[in-house]
Structure formats: structure tokens, C-alpha cells
Design a protein around this motif. Structure first.
Motif, PDB file in Angstrom:
ATOM      1  N   UNK B  36       0.846  -1.178   0.000  1.00  0.00           N
ATOM      2  CA  UNK B  36       0.000   0.000   0.000  1.00  0.00           C
ATOM      3  C   UNK B  36       0.888   1.237   0.000  1.00  0.00           C
ATOM      4  N   UNK B  37       0.299   2.354  -0.372  1.00  0.00           N
ATOM      5  CA  UNK B  37       0.995   3.630  -0.299  1.00  0.00           C
ATOM      6  C   UNK B  37       1.436   3.878   1.156  1.00  0.00           C
ATOM      7  N   UNK B  38       2.676   4.249   1.325  1.00  0.00           N
ATOM      8  CA  UNK B  38       3.176   4.638   2.648  1.00  0.00           C
ATOM      9  C   UNK B  38       3.374   3.460   3.605  1.00  0.00           C
ATOM     10  N   UNK B 437     -12.880   4.681  -2.369  1.00  0.00           N
ATOM     11  CA  UNK B 437     -13.091   5.087  -3.764  1.00  0.00           C
ATOM     12  C   UNK B 437     -11.895   5.865  -4.313  1.00  0.00           C
ATOM     13  N   UNK B 438     -11.437   6.867  -3.571  1.00  0.00           N
ATOM     14  CA  UNK B 438     -10.417   7.769  -4.108  1.00  0.00           C
ATOM     15  C   UNK B 438      -8.997   7.298  -3.819  1.00  0.00           C
ATOM     16  N   UNK B 439      -8.788   6.738  -2.626  1.00  0.00           N
ATOM     17  CA  UNK B 439      -7.434   6.360  -2.247  1.00  0.00           C
ATOM     18  C   UNK B 439      -7.156   4.882  -2.485  1.00  0.00           C
ATOM     19  N   UNK B 440      -8.160   4.164  -2.980  1.00  0.00           N
ATOM     20  CA  UNK B 440      -7.941   2.761  -3.333  1.00  0.00           C
ATOM     21  C   UNK B 440      -7.646   1.851  -2.159  1.00  0.00           C
ATOM     22  N   UNK B 441      -8.223   2.153  -1.003  1.00  0.00           N
ATOM     23  CA  UNK B 441      -8.000   1.324   0.184  1.00  0.00           C
ATOM     24  C   UNK B 441      -8.574  -0.078  -0.012  1.00  0.00           C
ATOM     25  N   UNK B 442      -7.795  -1.104   0.334  1.00  0.00           N
ATOM     26  CA  UNK B 442      -8.224  -2.484   0.097  1.00  0.00           C
ATOM     27  C   UNK B 442      -8.286  -3.333   1.371  1.00  0.00           C
ATOM     28  N   UNK B 444      -7.674  -3.296   6.056  1.00  0.00           N
ATOM     29  CA  UNK B 444      -7.863  -2.446   7.227  1.00  0.00           C
ATOM     30  C   UNK B 444      -6.595  -1.659   7.588  1.00  0.00           C
ATOM     31  N   UNK B 445      -5.419  -2.182   7.248  1.00  0.00           N
ATOM     32  CA  UNK B 445      -4.199  -1.422   7.510  1.00  0.00           C
ATOM     33  C   UNK B 445      -4.126  -0.199   6.603  1.00  0.00           C
ATOM     34  N   UNK B 446      -4.537  -0.376   5.336  1.00  0.00           N
ATOM     35  CA  UNK B 446      -4.621   0.773   4.414  1.00  0.00           C
ATOM     36  C   UNK B 446      -5.541   1.821   5.017  1.00  0.00           C
ATOM     37  N   UNK B 447      -6.683   1.359   5.475  1.00  0.00           N
ATOM     38  CA  UNK B 447      -7.695   2.285   5.972  1.00  0.00           C
ATOM     39  C   UNK B 447      -7.161   3.064   7.170  1.00  0.00           C
ATOM     40  N   UNK B 448      -6.414   2.369   8.026  1.00  0.00           N
ATOM     41  CA  UNK B 448      -5.812   3.000   9.197  1.00  0.00           C
ATOM     42  C   UNK B 448      -4.865   4.122   8.755  1.00  0.00           C
ATOM     43  N   UNK B 449      -3.992   3.799   7.813  1.00  0.00           N
ATOM     44  CA  UNK B 449      -3.016   4.793   7.367  1.00  0.00           C
ATOM     45  C   UNK B 449      -3.673   6.011   6.735  1.00  0.00           C
ATOM     46  N   UNK B 450      -4.745   5.795   5.980  1.00  0.00           N
ATOM     47  CA  UNK B 450      -5.293   6.896   5.202  1.00  0.00           C
ATOM     48  C   UNK B 450      -6.385   7.683   5.903  1.00  0.00           C
ATOM     49  N   UNK B 475     -16.460  -2.201   0.563  1.00  0.00           N
ATOM     50  CA  UNK B 475     -15.686  -2.869  -0.484  1.00  0.00           C
ATOM     51  C   UNK B 475     -16.545  -3.863  -1.263  1.00  0.00           C
ATOM     52  N   UNK B 476     -17.729  -4.136  -0.719  1.00  0.00           N
ATOM     53  CA  UNK B 476     -18.572  -5.152  -1.344  1.00  0.00           C
ATOM     54  C   UNK B 476     -18.013  -6.553  -1.143  1.00  0.00           C
ATOM     55  N   UNK B 477     -17.246  -6.750  -0.046  1.00  0.00           N
ATOM     56  CA  UNK B 477     -16.648  -8.066   0.219  1.00  0.00           C
ATOM     57  C   UNK B 477     -16.984  -8.504   1.644  1.00  0.00           C
ATOM     58  N   UNK B 478     -18.251  -8.788   1.914  1.00  0.00           N
ATOM     59  CA  UNK B 478     -18.693  -9.051   3.290  1.00  0.00           C
ATOM     60  C   UNK B 478     -17.964 -10.207   3.964  1.00  0.00           C
ATOM     61  N   UNK B 479     -17.422 -11.141   3.188  1.00  0.00           N
ATOM     62  CA  UNK B 479     -16.768 -12.300   3.800  1.00  0.00           C
ATOM     63  C   UNK B 479     -15.411 -11.964   4.418  1.00  0.00           C
ATOM     64  N   UNK B 480     -14.902 -10.781   4.145  1.00  0.00           N
ATOM     65  CA  UNK B 480     -13.553 -10.448   4.643  1.00  0.00           C
ATOM     66  C   UNK B 480     -13.556  -9.810   6.032  1.00  0.00           C
ATOM     67  N   UNK B 481     -14.741  -9.653   6.625  1.00  0.00           N
ATOM     68  CA  UNK B 481     -14.847  -8.969   7.904  1.00  0.00           C
ATOM     69  C   UNK B 481     -13.911  -9.558   8.972  1.00  0.00           C
ATOM     70  N   UNK B 482     -13.932 -10.884   9.111  1.00  0.00           N
ATOM     71  CA  UNK B 482     -13.111 -11.538  10.136  1.00  0.00           C
ATOM     72  C   UNK B 482     -11.623 -11.337   9.852  1.00  0.00           C
TER      73      UNK B 482
END
Lengths: 189, 519
Positions: B36-38, B437-442, B444-450, B475-482
Motif C-alpha cells: 500500500x501507499x506509505x 473510492x479515491x485512495x484505493x484502500x483495500x 484495514x491497515x490501508x484504511x488505518x493509514x489513510x 468494499x462489497x466483500x462481506x466475507x472479509x470482515x473476520x
């Protein structure tokens, strides 16, 4: 102030101990700091109130800070709020839990029990306290107070005749006294 | 994929700033980042916008670069910089002559260094050690490296650059010795893909050392580990430095709602660079030194400890690696090694990222015969500037987002997304949507950073399940929650274990009991 028994810690283990002592018609004091990790099944405040209704003296929001020992026995404890009033009893139950509830305190190298200075079963040096994998079993959760084979708390390697530990504060391998034994010891004083 | 003018390898601050500069000069630009970025050293540092004062005595050129870039970043990245100001304090045992010389050197480098009395220093910053015997005020500031990198990435994209995350460069496409592209792989795909470009720029920090070997070139690089500790409060309002020869643990930087103490400096082997952890010994050292700077640190809650890797570059003439440079290094591999098409940019600092980008983009443009001049110092980055009118009432759910993203909040949809998901950092669903949408977060670590989600007081203890659910939904990926929850907890654990005593130990027990079915 004098009681038959003092229970230190108002979580699940402390409340269970209090109930047992009340069952035996003892005059009981319960010191409850209120730092319990609740879950959906337990409500420590409700339990504490129930104990008070049954006749226990419940010191809510108070915390034991020191104890006086003599000849291998605990004579009294003091609390934050009643610092000029030693609380005396013939029997003491330590049920203050582990870290979150401050039953065990720690510095950068050591883990200790703050009220009595009871012996703690642990490995000095904090790099031994955890596994780097969150989901693996964690050594620090098995640390706790040491007891002798009858469940009496050890201080400096010696059994304290009228101090028992129960609940989370016990080391994983430590023996827990059974109630028949405790009441038996108490009857013999 | 089409042929690009330039491929930039590395999505840290250097790569991001380089992609921005290249794109602004009209080059068709592709940035490739393996994660991920950064995610590398750019996300694991002090967050200090140097005034240059730290280098004034030992490295005048570096100091001059810092103060110039310090002024530029305040202007073009106002939402990333907090103008806290800084102090250099002299303690009993330190030399006041050093301080005198320090002030002289600062002024020679164009840094506005003002000696003040200990009393005045305590008035400005009550957290400093009251035993101080001297103090100097300098224009240090706090900078959010995540935000600064994001802003560069967004601007690069707005100027037409393509960003390829989670793709690993495994080698180079060669033609008669010339590098004319890279081979990349992505997770789950065995076959590598070729992407062609007229120039390739390596901006991968310490990871450049491994990449460059694929081109048959050797650069003498050493990984230098720096460990830092985050405290759970803004203990001080200003950056506090020790006025002496740069050493361990002599800077405390306030940022957002926390303070960061650092750093150490130890050469480490290459094997560990992908999983840097602060050790208990490093934490002990940081605290021992840090407490003399700011006594309150001895009883302030520690949130976590972490470590990053600086790339130290050895001078080419130096065989034994004793003389290392922390200055900016641009290596033209055509000239240096007879490999056309490849340039390396390394060294430098977070503060001088824009200048590094300018230098390497100048080199790229010279090779490509492009005349466009650098405008990165003149044009504000996305997010910079006023996000609302002075008399405008800003609703509570927008305030933190404005603090983080500045004018970029105009791209967030608060009508349906004003519900707050992370309470400590006041992150709303709208901000999470924007990050996806804009930062391409995929993940939870990405989300934390951004977004700073889970970086606040509770460190995710109370909100992580909610955050994971919302992210999976967006993300439309409900199975990834855990998976998100496990990933977050493991990362949190990595940060808490080096500081595993006192209240951190209480937190650790709480985490174990609330997030594990059986312990």
C-alpha cells in the motif's frame, strides 16, 4: 472495624466467595473497586448490591492498599477511602483479578501483587511475557499469585495461615482452596 | 499496457512526489508499489518537518535544503503541516557553548533560530524539563506523512499518472543493455507481466538495494533501524529537541492527539527489513533519554512502539562503508554503470521529498529531452488551503475530516455517511467511502493509514468490529470482515508488545479477553 472475613475484589470470584461466607453466617466485608471486565452474563454492581442486601458490608469504589501481618497471619488491611481505619478479620480472601482490575501491577521488568506483596509466579523481564502472535496462548495470562497445596497464599515462600486466593489472580498452576477446607481452617482459627 | 514515459518504483513519499512532478511536467507516468501507499519507511517515522536546525552544525547543505522545503511545504500542503514551532533545549551537563555555535550555524543556513531564556521556554512549552539552562526557538513543525503522501498521489493522478498498488517489481526489461521497462507480478498470479517505459526511476528506499541487483548493479546501501514510541497524549505543543550532537531519543514531536518520541539509529541486516519491530531494549533506551527531555513522559500512557528503516547510502569511493550520506543521492546508472534507462533516487528526508522529486525529475527530463520546468513548489497539493469560509458553521461530523483532508472533504458525501464509525478519531462512513473510492484502500491497515481509524485513544478496542463490518460492506466483500479484525489485532499486538507493562499490560489483557473466544 472488625469482621469475621474480608473479601478483597468485587468481581465474579469475590462475589462468589462473599456468598459462601454469608451462607456460613459470617460477618463479611467486601471491598470492590469496580474494575471488572463485564460481559453479558455478569453485572458486578448488581452482584455487589445483592451481597449488601444479604448483610455484607460492601465498600464500593474502594480499594485495599496495604496489609498488616504478624506471625504468619494477616491482621488487617487498609483501603484508600478508610485510610485511618484498619479493617480487621480472622479470614481474608484475595480475589482482585489480574492486570486490568489491578490485582497484579507491573513495571518494565517485574509483576507484583500490591496489597500483600504475595509471591507471583512469573518470568522476570517483559520480553518473556507475551507471544508475538496475538492468537497464540499468552504467557502473561498464566501468571498469578502462588499458593501452597491447601490454597493459602505464599509470601516470601511462606504460607499465610488466613489468606486464600481465588479467581483470576491465581497462577495457572496454583492450587485453589476448597470451601470445606477454608471453613474448617476458620473454625479452628 | 501502453509504453510510459516513466515508471516510478516505490509508493513512499519519494515515489509519490516524483510521480507528481513527472506527471505535472507532462510525462506519462506509472507508479508501482508492492504493497500500500506509505507502507514502508514513509509510514514509520517521526512526522517531523525539520527546520534544518538539527543538521545546522554538521551538515550546512542539508540544513539549507530543509529550511527551504519546510517553507514550501507549509505553503503547498497546509492540511498536512501543523506549525507547532520547535525548541532546542540545553540541559545541565550539556554545553552552552554548543548552543551558541548552534545558533550561529542555524543563522548561516538561513534558519530563524532565536535564543530564549529558560523561563520563557517554560512559558511557551510547560512540558520541557524545568532544569533546562538554555533554549532556542526554531521553525520546526509537525507533518503527517500519510496525508502528505496521499496528497502527492492524488495530485499525480489528477495530472494523469497511473498508480499500480499491490504489484511487485521482480526485474527489468532489457534491450541491448538498456532498461526499457519492468517485470511485475501481482498476488495470486504466477506469470509476470512486462510494462515498458522510456525511463525507470527507483524510489524504493532501502528496498532499492535488492531491486538494483536485478539490473546487475550494486549500490552500497545499509539499512539503519530507527525505533519510536507513541504516547497517548499531546504531552507537548511544540517539537522538543535536545541541543547537542544528534543522538538517540532526543526529539519529541506532537502530532494529531499523540506525541512521538524517537529515535534510535542502528545498522541492521537486510533480512529483517520487511518486518521491523521495536524491541523492549530500544523502548527502555528511548524512555530513559526521553524523560530527561520531558519528565511527564515517565507517567504518560504509551500507545505503541514501532520502527522504520532509513536507507544509508555509502559514498561510491568508500569501500568500508564508514562514510555514509543522509543527503539526497541521484544516481544516473547510464553514467555510473553503463546501464541507460535507469535512475535511482535515495537518501534525503521526509522534509525534502519535494526537492528529491524535483532533482530526479530534472534528470529524467534531461534524458527524455523534455523542457518543462518544475512547478511543484508553486502549486498547492490537493487538500491544501481553506476548506470552509471563516463564518461558516461546520457540522461536528465534518470537523475531523477537514483537519485530515482539508479541501478534499468536498469529495465526501456526508448526506448518507455522517454516522461516526471510529469515535476517537471521529472517522465517519463518508470518509471511509472516500478512502475506498479515491485512495484505493483495500484492507484495514490501508484504511488505518489513510484515515487514522483505530489510531486514537482506544486503539480499536471498542470500534474495530464495527470498522471491519463497514469496510467489508463498502468494499462489497462481506466475507472479509473476520480477516480485517484479525489483521488489525495482529498489527496492534505488534505495537503493544515492546511496551508490555503497566497500563499497556492492562490493555493487552482487555484485548485478549474481548477479542478471543478462548484464552
Amino acid at each position: 472495624m472488625r469482621f469475621d472475613a474480608i473479601v478483597i475484589g468485587g468481581g465474579q470470584a469475590g462475589c462468589e466467595a462473599t456468598a459462601r461466607l454469608l451462607d456460613a453466617s459470617l460477618k463479611v466485608c467486601l471491598i470492590s473497586a469496580g474494575l471488572t471486565m463485564e460481559d453479558e452474563n455478569t453485572d458486578p454492581w448488581r452482584e455487589n448490591r445483592a451481597m449488601a442486601q444479604r448483610g455484607a458490608t460492601v465498600l464500593r469504589g474502594d480499594r485495599a492498599v496495604s496489609a498488616v501481618l504478624e506471625a504468619g497471619k494477616v491482621l488487617s488491611v487498609r483501603t484508600v477511602n478508610l485510610d485511618d481505619e484498619p479493617l480487621e478479620a480472622a479470614l481474608f480472601i484475595l480475589a482482585t483479578g489480574k492486570y486490568f482490575s489491578r490485582g497484579l501491577l507491573s513495571d518494565m521488568e517485574h509483576i507484583y501483587e500490591p496489597v500483600f506483596g504475595a509471591d507471583v509466579d512469573y518470568i522476570p523481564g517483559r520480553s518473556h511475557w507475551y507471544d508475538q502472535d496475538f492468537s497464540a496462548p499468552q504467557p502473561f495470562l498464566s501468571f498469578g499469585v502462588k499458593t501452597d497445596e491447601r490454597g493459602r497464599v505464599l509470601i516470601g515462600g511462606k504460607s499465610i495461615g488466613n489468606l486464600y486466593a481465588t479467581g483470576d489472580i491465581l497462577a495457572r498452576d496454583a492450587a485453589e482452596a476448597d470451601w470445606a477446607q477454608i471453613m474448617n481452617d476458620y473454625a479452628g482459627k | 499496457m501502453k509504453e510510459f514515459d516513466v515508471i516510478v518504483v516505490g509508493g513512499g513519499i519519494t515515489g509519490a512526489a516524483t510521480a507528481r512532478d513527472c506527471a505535472m511536467r507532462g510525462l506519462s507516468t506509472l507508479l508501482i508499489e508492492r504493497s500500500d501507499i506509505c507502507d514502508g519507511a514513509s509510514g514509520r517515522n517521526h512526522g517531523l518537518l525539520h527546520s534544518g536546525a538539527r543538521y545546522a552544525v554538521t551538515d550546512k547543505e542539508g540544513a539549507e535544503e530543509c529550511i527551504r522545503e519546510n517553507r514550501i511545504l507549509r505553503r503547498i500542503a497546509s492540511n498536512c503541516v501543523e506549525p507547532t514551532g520547535g525548541l532546542f533545549i540545553t540541559l545541565p551537563g550539556d554545553s552552552l557553548e554548543y548552543q551558541e555555535n548552534f545558533v550561529r550555524c542555524c543563522r548561516d543556513a538561513g534558519i530563524d533560530a532565536v535564543p530564549i531564556s529558560p523561563k520563557e521556554a517554560l512559558r511557551l512549552e510547560p512540558a520541557v524539563n524545568p532544569e533546562l539552562i538554555g533554549a532556542v526557538k526554531v521553525p520546526d513543525a509537525s507533518v503527517d506523512p500519510f496525508r502528505l503522501t496521499d496528497a502527492n498521489i492524488i495530485d499525480a493522478m489528477q495530472h494523469g499518472a497511473t498508480i499500480l498498488k499491490f504489484h511487485t517489481v521482480t526485474g527489468f526489461v532489457r534491450n541491448n543493455g538498456r532498461v526499457c521497462g519492468v517485470r511485475v507480478t501481482k498476488p495470486g498470479v504466477i506469470r509476470s507481466q512486462e510494462i515498458r517505459a522510456r525511463m525507470v526511476v527507483l524510489a524504493a528506499g532501502i528496498w532499492t538495494a535488492g531491486l538494483i541487483r536485478e539490473a546487475g548493479i550494486n549500490i552500497g546501501m545499509l539499512p539503519s533501524k530507527g525505533a519510536l514510541v507513541i504516547f497517548g497524549h499531546r504531552v507537548a505543543g511544540m517539537v522538543i529537541n535536545r541541543c547537542r550532537k544528534p543522538s538517540n531519543a532526543d526529539i519529541l514531536v506532537p502530532g494529531d492527539v499523540v506525541s512521538v518520541l524517537g529515535t534510535t539509529s542502528d545498522k541492521v541486516p537486510f533480512e529483517g527489513i520487511d518486518d521491523m519491530r521495536a524491541t523492549p531494549e530500544e523502548v527502555d533506551l528511548l524512555l530513559r533519554e526521553g524523560v530527561s527531555l520531558v519528565p511527564a513522559l515517565s507517567h504518560t500512557r504509551i500507545i505503541r512502539a514501532y520502527a522504520g528503516v532509513r536507507p544509508l547510502v555509502m559514498a561510491d569511493s568508500d569501500g568500508d562503508g564508514r562514510s555514509v550520506s543522509r543527503g539526497i543521492v541521484v544516481l544516473d546508472h547510464e553514467q555510473r554503470d553503463g546501464v541507460p534507462g535507469l535512475i535511482t533516487i535515495t537518501g534525503g528526508k521526509l522534509t525534502t521529498c519535494r526537492l528529491m522529486a524535483e532533482m530526479v525529475t530534472d534528470a529524467v527530463c534531461a534524458k527524455l529531452g523534455v523542457k518543462a520546468v518544475c512547478e511543484t513548489a508553486l502549486r498547492p497539493l490537493p487538500g491544501s488551503g481553506k476548506a470552509h469560509k471563516d463564518d461558516e458553521e461546520v457540522p461536528y461530523f465534518k470537523r475531523a475530516a477537514i483537519g485530515r483532508h482539508g479541501t478534499e472533504v468536498s469529495r465526501m458525501d456526508f448526506d448518507l455517511g455522517h454516522e461516526i464509525i471510529c469515535e476517537c478519531e471521529q472517522v465517519t462512513r463518508a470518509e471511509i467511502k472516500y478512502a475506498v473510492k479515491t485512495l484505493g484502500v483495500r484492507n484495514i491497515s490501508d484504511l488505518r493509514r489513510h484515515t487514522r481509524i483505530g489510531m486514537g485513544t482506544c486503539q480499536g478496542s471498542f470500534c474495530i468490529k464495527k470498522v471491519a463490518a463497514v469496510l467489508a460492506e463498502e468494499l462489497g466483500e462481506p466475507l472479509r470482515e473476520k480477516e480485517f479484525i484479525d489483521e488489525y489485532l495482529q498489527e496492534r499486538w505488534k505495537g503493544i508488545t515492546p511496551v508490555f507493562w503497566g497500563d499497556s499490560l492492562r490493555e493487552a489483557e482487555y484485548m485478549q479477553r474481548t477479542h478471543k473466544d478462548e484464552i
